[in-house]
Design an enzyme around this catalytic site. Structure first.
Site, short mmCIF file in Angstrom:
data_model
loop_
_atom_site.label_atom_id
_atom_site.label_comp_id
_atom_site.label_asym_id
_atom_site.label_seq_id
_atom_site.Cartn_x
_atom_site.Cartn_y
_atom_site.Cartn_z
N ASP A 1 0.84 -1.19 0.00
CA ASP A 1 0.00 0.00 0.00
C ASP A 1 0.88 1.25 0.00
OD1 ASP A 1 -2.33 1.39 -0.15
OD2 ASP A 1 -3.02 0.97 1.88
N GLY A 2 0.31 2.34 -0.49
CA GLY A 2 0.99 3.62 -0.49
C GLY A 2 0.02 4.72 -0.09
N GLU B 1 2.39 3.70 -3.97
CA GLU B 1 1.99 2.32 -4.32
C GLU B 1 3.09 1.63 -5.13
OE1 GLU B 1 -0.70 0.78 -3.38
OE2 GLU B 1 -2.23 2.28 -2.92
N ASP C 1 -4.47 -2.69 -3.20
CA ASP C 1 -5.75 -2.02 -3.40
C ASP C 1 -5.66 -0.95 -4.48
OD1 ASP C 1 -4.43 0.09 -2.20
OD2 ASP C 1 -5.58 0.01 -0.33
N HIS D 1 -9.72 -0.45 2.73
CA HIS D 1 -10.53 -0.06 3.89
C HIS D 1 -11.81 -0.88 3.99
CE1 HIS D 1 -7.75 3.29 4.11
NE2 HIS D 1 -8.05 3.62 2.87
N ASP E 1 -1.72 -0.29 5.09
CA ASP E 1 -2.19 1.10 5.04
C ASP E 1 -1.72 1.87 6.28
OD1 ASP E 1 -4.05 3.27 4.01
OD2 ASP E 1 -4.91 2.90 5.98
#
Length: 252
Positions: A115-116, A151, A173, A229, A239
Site C-alpha cells: 500500500d501507499g 503504491e 488495493d 478499507h 495502510d
C-alpha cells in the site's frame, strides 16, 4: 463409539494445526523431506501418493497431502502433535473443529500486501508492504510524492524483499499499480516507452525498475486487487504503516 476416521487429505494449514505450526513452517519441513519444491509437490511426493493436485473454483492449483502418512513423516522429524482442543460451546457440548477450506493464497510461497499513501496527494508520501505469512513488514517515506508513487515504491520494495524465487502473490488495493505491471508497461515498452497518445508514462523510472524485477523472477508473480478499507487485516496493516511513514516524512 467407533473412532473417527482420519481425513485422507489435508492442506498445509490443516497439517500445521496438528503440530501448532503455520502452513509456511509445514512447507519448510516438506521441502526438507524432499516432498516439496517451492510451491509445488515434487514428483517423488506425487508418485508415492503422498500429495495430489487440486484446484480452486478460479482454477488456481494447490496441493493436498496424505494426512496419515505425511503426519508420520513429520513426526519422524521430531515434531509432536499439540493436545486436542477441549473447548465447549455455550450449550456445554464439545465444539466441533472443522477443517478450514483451502484459501486462494495457499498455492503461493509468499503472499505480500502492499500500500501507499500521500498526504494531500501530492504531499508527504509513505509506502509499506506486509508478508501475510510471517508478519514481516517494510515501510518508508519521502518528502513529496503521490499515492501512485507510494503504491509503486511499495511494490518495488516488496519485490526486492521477496527475491526471484518462489511463486508470489501481491495483494494491492491500487488498480493503477496492477494494471501498470500486468497490462500497460509491456505496451509502453514496445512503443519506446510511450503511451498510446505519444506521451511518456508517469513515474517511468519506477515502472522500469518494477518491470525488470518482476520479469527477472524465476517464480510466478501474480496480482490480486483488494478493496481498500474493507476490513482485510493485511491491507489495513499495510495502510497503517504507509500512513505512519507519510506522517513521519511530513514531520521531517
Amino acid at each position: 463409539m467407533a473412532a473417527k476416521t482420519q481425513k485422507a487429505w489435508s492442506t498445509q494449514t490443516e497439517l500445521g494445526k496438528q503440530f501448532g505450526l503455520t502452513a509456511r513452517e509445514v512447507g519448510a519441513y516438506l521441502t526438507e523431506l524432499g516432498l516439496k519444491d517451492g510451491p509445488r509437490a515434487t514428483e517423488r511426493a506425487l508418485s508415492a501418493d503422498l500429495a495430489t493436485e487440486r484446484a480452486l473454483k478460479d482454477g488456481t492449483p494447490f496441493y493436498v497431502w496424505h494426512t496419515e502418512r505425511v503426519t508420520e513423516l513429520l513426526t519422524s522429524r521430531g515434531l509432536e502433535p499439540v493436545a486436542a482442543e477441549t473447548a465447549t460451546s455455550s450449550g456445554g457440548a464439545p465444539s466441533g473443529r472443522q477443517d478450514a477450506p483451502p484459501r486462494p493464497t495457499d498455492g503461493y510461497a509468499t503472499v505480500i500486501a502492499t500500500d501507499g499513501s500521500a498526504l494531500g496527494n501530492p504531499g508527504p508520501t509513505g509506502w509499506a508492504w506486509v508478508d501475510q505469512a510471517t508478519g514481516e513488514s517494510g515501510a518508508g517515506g519521502l518528502a513529496h510524492g503521490t499515492n501512485n508513487i507510494g503504491e509503486l515504491i511499495a511494490l518495488r520494495e516488496a519485490l526486492r524483499h521477496v527475491g526471484p524465487d518462489g511463486d508470489l502473490l501481491v495483494r494491492a488495493d491500487s488498480q493503477y499499480v496492477i494494471n501498470v505491471v500486468t497490462k500497460w508497461a509491456p505496451g509502453w515498452r514496445r512503443r519506446g516507452w510511450r503511451k498510446g497518445d505519444g506521451k511518456a508514462p508517469e513515474n517511468l523510472e519506477l515502472v522500469k525498475e518494477i518491470l525488470e524485477l518482476a520479469e527477472s523472477r524465476r517464480g510466478r508473480t501474480d496480482f490480486e486487487w483488494v478493496r481498500g478499507h474493507a476490513g482485510d487485516v493485511h491491507n489495513e496493516r499495510a495502510d497503517e504503516l504507509a500512513v505512519a511513514a507519510a506522517r513521519a516524512a511530513a514531520a521531517g
